[in-house]
Design an enzyme around this catalytic site. Structure first.
Site, PDB file in Angstrom:
ATOM      1  CE  LYS A 242      50.641  50.491  33.847  1.00  0.00           C
ATOM      2  NZ  LYS A 242      51.172  51.408  32.840  1.00  0.00           N
TER       3      LYS A 242
ATOM      4  N   GLY B 288      49.908  50.584  28.680  1.00  0.00           N
ATOM      5  CA  GLY B 288      48.949  49.553  28.277  1.00  0.00           C
ATOM      6  C   GLY B 288      49.071  49.153  26.817  1.00  0.00           C
ATOM      7  NE  ARG B 289      49.276  54.725  23.584  1.00  0.00           N
ATOM      8  CZ  ARG B 289      49.064  55.417  24.690  1.00  0.00           C
ATOM      9  NH1 ARG B 289      48.221  54.975  25.599  1.00  0.00           N
ATOM     10  NH2 ARG B 289      49.673  56.577  24.895  1.00  0.00           N
TER      11      ARG B 289
ATOM     12  CE  LYS C 161      39.242  55.180  31.402  1.00  0.00           C
ATOM     13  NZ  LYS C 161      40.415  54.807  32.163  1.00  0.00           N
TER      14      LYS C 161
ATOM     15  CD  GLU D 212      35.321  49.661  29.670  1.00  0.00           C
ATOM     16  OE1 GLU D 212      36.035  49.805  30.698  1.00  0.00           O
ATOM     17  OE2 GLU D 212      35.066  50.597  28.889  1.00  0.00           O
TER      18      GLU D 212
ATOM     19  CD  GLU E 247      44.722  54.757  24.660  1.00  0.00           C
ATOM     20  OE1 GLU E 247      43.506  54.500  24.582  1.00  0.00           O
ATOM     21  OE2 GLU E 247      45.521  54.052  25.304  1.00  0.00           O
TER      22      GLU E 247
ATOM     23  CG  HIS F 172      36.764  42.509  -3.928  1.00  0.00           C
ATOM     24  ND1 HIS F 172      36.214  42.300  -5.170  1.00  0.00           N
ATOM     25  CD2 HIS F 172      37.969  41.885  -3.940  1.00  0.00           C
ATOM     26  CE1 HIS F 172      37.033  41.556  -5.891  1.00  0.00           C
ATOM     27  NE2 HIS F 172      38.112  41.290  -5.159  1.00  0.00           N
TER      28      HIS F 172
HETATM   29  O1  F6P Z   1      41.936  53.170  26.930  1.00  0.00           O
HETATM   30  C1  F6P Z   1      42.598  53.661  28.038  1.00  0.00           C
HETATM   31  C2  F6P Z   1      43.411  52.640  28.774  1.00  0.00           C
HETATM   32  O2  F6P Z   1      43.972  53.285  29.882  1.00  0.00           O
HETATM   33  C3  F6P Z   1      44.492  51.999  27.917  1.00  0.00           C
HETATM   34  O3  F6P Z   1      45.641  52.734  27.796  1.00  0.00           O
HETATM   35  C4  F6P Z   1      44.668  50.706  28.627  1.00  0.00           C
HETATM   36  O4  F6P Z   1      45.320  49.826  27.797  1.00  0.00           O
HETATM   37  C5  F6P Z   1      43.236  50.327  28.924  1.00  0.00           C
HETATM   38  O5  F6P Z   1      42.627  51.549  29.239  1.00  0.00           O
HETATM   39  C6  F6P Z   1      42.997  49.282  29.963  1.00  0.00           C
HETATM   40  O6  F6P Z   1      43.471  49.621  31.233  1.00  0.00           O
HETATM   41  P1  F6P Z   1      43.754  48.507  32.329  1.00  0.00           P
HETATM   42  O7  F6P Z   1      44.805  47.593  31.811  1.00  0.00           O
HETATM   43  O8  F6P Z   1      44.208  49.257  33.547  1.00  0.00           O
HETATM   44  O9  F6P Z   1      42.470  47.768  32.593  1.00  0.00           O
END
Ligand code: F6P
Length: 545
Positions: A207, A267-268, A512, A213, A353, A384
């Site tokens: 987003k 995002g989620r 972060k 990452e 979250e 199990h």
């Molecule tokens: O884990 C935090 C978060 O902001 C989530 O809500 C989101 O889905 C994720 O990081 C990834 O963010 P982005 O889509 O901006 O890379």
């Protein structure tokens, strides 16, 4: 208009619930199930049966829970969410992930603009791109058809797509889908190891397009691609889903391969949007649309059903009952299909979250429990693994059991075995096994008196362990969409009642920020001010690198 700020523990109903809880907290489900009015404990909707009768609840508790929801203005809150009010106050945003799964027969207004035409336009773009990649119209820079897709994203830009792609594996297109999320370079290299750059398409999903990452993994992959196919391959091998047009352009992505996101979709909760591009590629656009329409059906159910027959509301109230009255810390989700192996991990982000908050909507520290810890794995594997603790441990763990009437393969001859476990476990958890039953069993097996006396306490099952049973007809894209939307709404209802903001996630920021400071120190080989433990560990790391 924002959500009302009602402390649930100060409501009239909370007090009544506490009083009633003290009367029934040790009641046995096996007795309650005989006296409760069974009609209140079963909901039949579309392809779903939801049976909540194996719970430590009676009619009065259930009706008080509905009263609590009304007193916390759940009906008003649902209207506000669907009407696009700014209910995510700390980010000053509306929450409209429900809009992106519209069936197209409605107007959804935000600031007086109808969102539907642009939503449908984005869907058409996803459809066209998906069809062209699958039909080999869109090819890589060496003019070869794509065989593999790699989704590069993390959190909501990974967990939803990876869960759905796994869940709908049976409906796969000819494309193989892979996921890279962790900033762990070994993860990306492990995925790349088996891929042919000439036939691989990369979908960057972020987003913000600034997430460490995702951007690190995308850069590593870009270098890997360029080293074998040259700079000019970037435009053919990358697609992007983001709100950050500037960074997409800087990365060199073909504007035709860019898919929009909206800031009113968190995002989620975003797998329904362009974030689901990898899902569409993995299972074909038609199945992706069925997923959306299944979710849309659940949205309608949630908006229009009475509280008493409203699946997400009923499930959230039961969960509050255990979390806030029985003081259960966790709840488990056990799907009886291997396809849903990623559902617990997906729900962990969605639930924890969203509702892992300790400040209420007025900014005050909360003196009661909020978001529960969710965990689980597929049945029968979990039987199990951790079922011992659920059956005989010291903790009360309410569970959702999710099973399907029909398997996906016609020649699957094991479905009755799977489902017999599904039914037996909830019955066993409820009924347990008494001392007398154990003694009789051991006597009949010829145990000596001495052995019998020793062994009996270990073989007794207290029972009285609560479960919800979701029996769904078949794992289709549509039913999966409904199931996911059901959990999304459950989260929202709980957030409303707990008086928290479910749609922000400030708790992910601190770590972060610190990580980027620490990274600079590691790169400069100069450790700044830290607590003694962190300083020791960082020096230890530097001495080895
Ligand atoms: O884990 C935090 C978060 O902001 C989530 O809500 C989101 O889905 C994720 O990081 C990834 O963010 P982005 O889509 O901006 O890379």
């Amino acid at each position: 208009m924002s959500l009302k700020k009602i402390n649930p523990t100060k409501t009239k109903t909370w007090k009544l619930l506490e009083d009633h809880f003290s009367k029934i907290n040790s009641a046995e489900i096996k007795d309650l199930i005989k006296t409760n009015s069974s009609n209140n404990y079963k909901i039949s909707w579309e392809n779903f049966i939801v049976d909540i009768s194996k719970n430590r609840l009676d009619d009065k508790a259930l009706s008080l829970l509905f009263q609590l929801a009304r007193e916390c203005d759940i009906e008003g809150a649902i209207l506000k969410q669907f009407n696009g009010e700014v209910i995510n106050e700390t980010e000053n945003r509306a929450v409209l992930h429900t809009a992106i799964r519209t069936d197209g027969n409605e107007k959804i207004l935000l600031d007086n603009n109808d969102l539907v035409p642009s939503i449908i336009q984005t869907r058409r773009k996803i459809q066209e791109f998906t069809d062209n990649v699958i039909s080999e119209k869109i090819k890589g820079s060496a003019n070869k058809a794509f065989t593999d897709i790699v989704n590069i994203g993390i959190g909501g830009s990974d967990l939803g797509p990876v869960m759905v792609v796994e869940a709908l594996k049976h409906y796969s297109s000819r494309l193989k889908t892979h996921f890279v999320s962790n900033v762990d370079g070994d993860h990306v290299l492990e995925v790349l190891k088996d891929l042919n750059p000439e036939t691989t398409l990369f979908v960057i999903v972020s987003k913000t397009f600034t997430t460490q990452e995702t951007i690190s993994n995308a850069s590593t992959i870009k270098n890997w691609l360029v080293s074998s196919l040259g700079e000019e391959s970037i435009i053919k091998h990358f697609a992007a889903v983001s709100t950050n047009q500037k960074e997409i352009q800087n990365f060199g992505i073909n504007p035709d391969f860019v898919f929009p996101m909206n800031d009113w979709v968190g995002g989620r909760f975003s797998l329904w949007s362009s974030v689901g591009l990898s899902i569409s590629l993995a299972v074909g656009y038609e199945n992706f649309e069925k997923l959306l329409l299944g979710a849309n059906k659940m949205d309608k159910h949630f908006r229009t059903s009475s509280l008493e027959k409203n699946i997400p509301i009923v499930l959230s109230l039961i969960s509050i009952w255990y979390n806030n009255f029985f003081k259960c810390e966790t709840e488990a989700v056990i799907p009886y299909t291997q396809y849903l192996s990623r559902l617990p991990a997906y729900l962990q982000q969605a639930i924890m979250e969203s509702n892992g908050k300790s400040v209420d909507r007025s900014g005050k520290k909360i003196p009661y429990q909020t978001g529960s810890i969710v965990w689980g794995d597929t049945g029968t594997n979990s039987q199990h693994a951790f079922f011992q603790l659920i059956h005989q441990g010291t903790k009360l763990i309410p569970c959702d059991f999710i099973g399907f009437n029909k398997p996906l393969y016609k020649n699957n001859t094991q479905h009755d075995k799977l489902m017999s476990n599904f039914f037996a476990q909830t019955e066993a958890l409820m009924m347990g096994k008494t001392k007398l039953e154990v003694e009789n069993e051991l006597t009949n097996s010829g145990f000596s008196k001495e052995n019998l006396t020793f062994l009996t306490p270990f073989k007794v099952f207290e029972g009285n362990k609560p479960t919800n049973t979701l029996l769904i007809n078949k794992l289709t894209p549509e039913n999966l969409g409904s199931l996911i939307a059901m959990y999304e709404h459950k989260i929202f209802v709980q957030g409303v009642i707990w008086n928290i903001f479910s749609y922000d996630q400030w708790g992910v920021e601190l770590g972060k920020q610190l990580a980027s400071k620490v990274l600079k120190e590691i790169e400069n080989k100069s450790i700044g001010n830290h607590d003694p433990s962190t300083e020791f560990l960082l020096n230890e790391y530097l001495s080895k690198n």
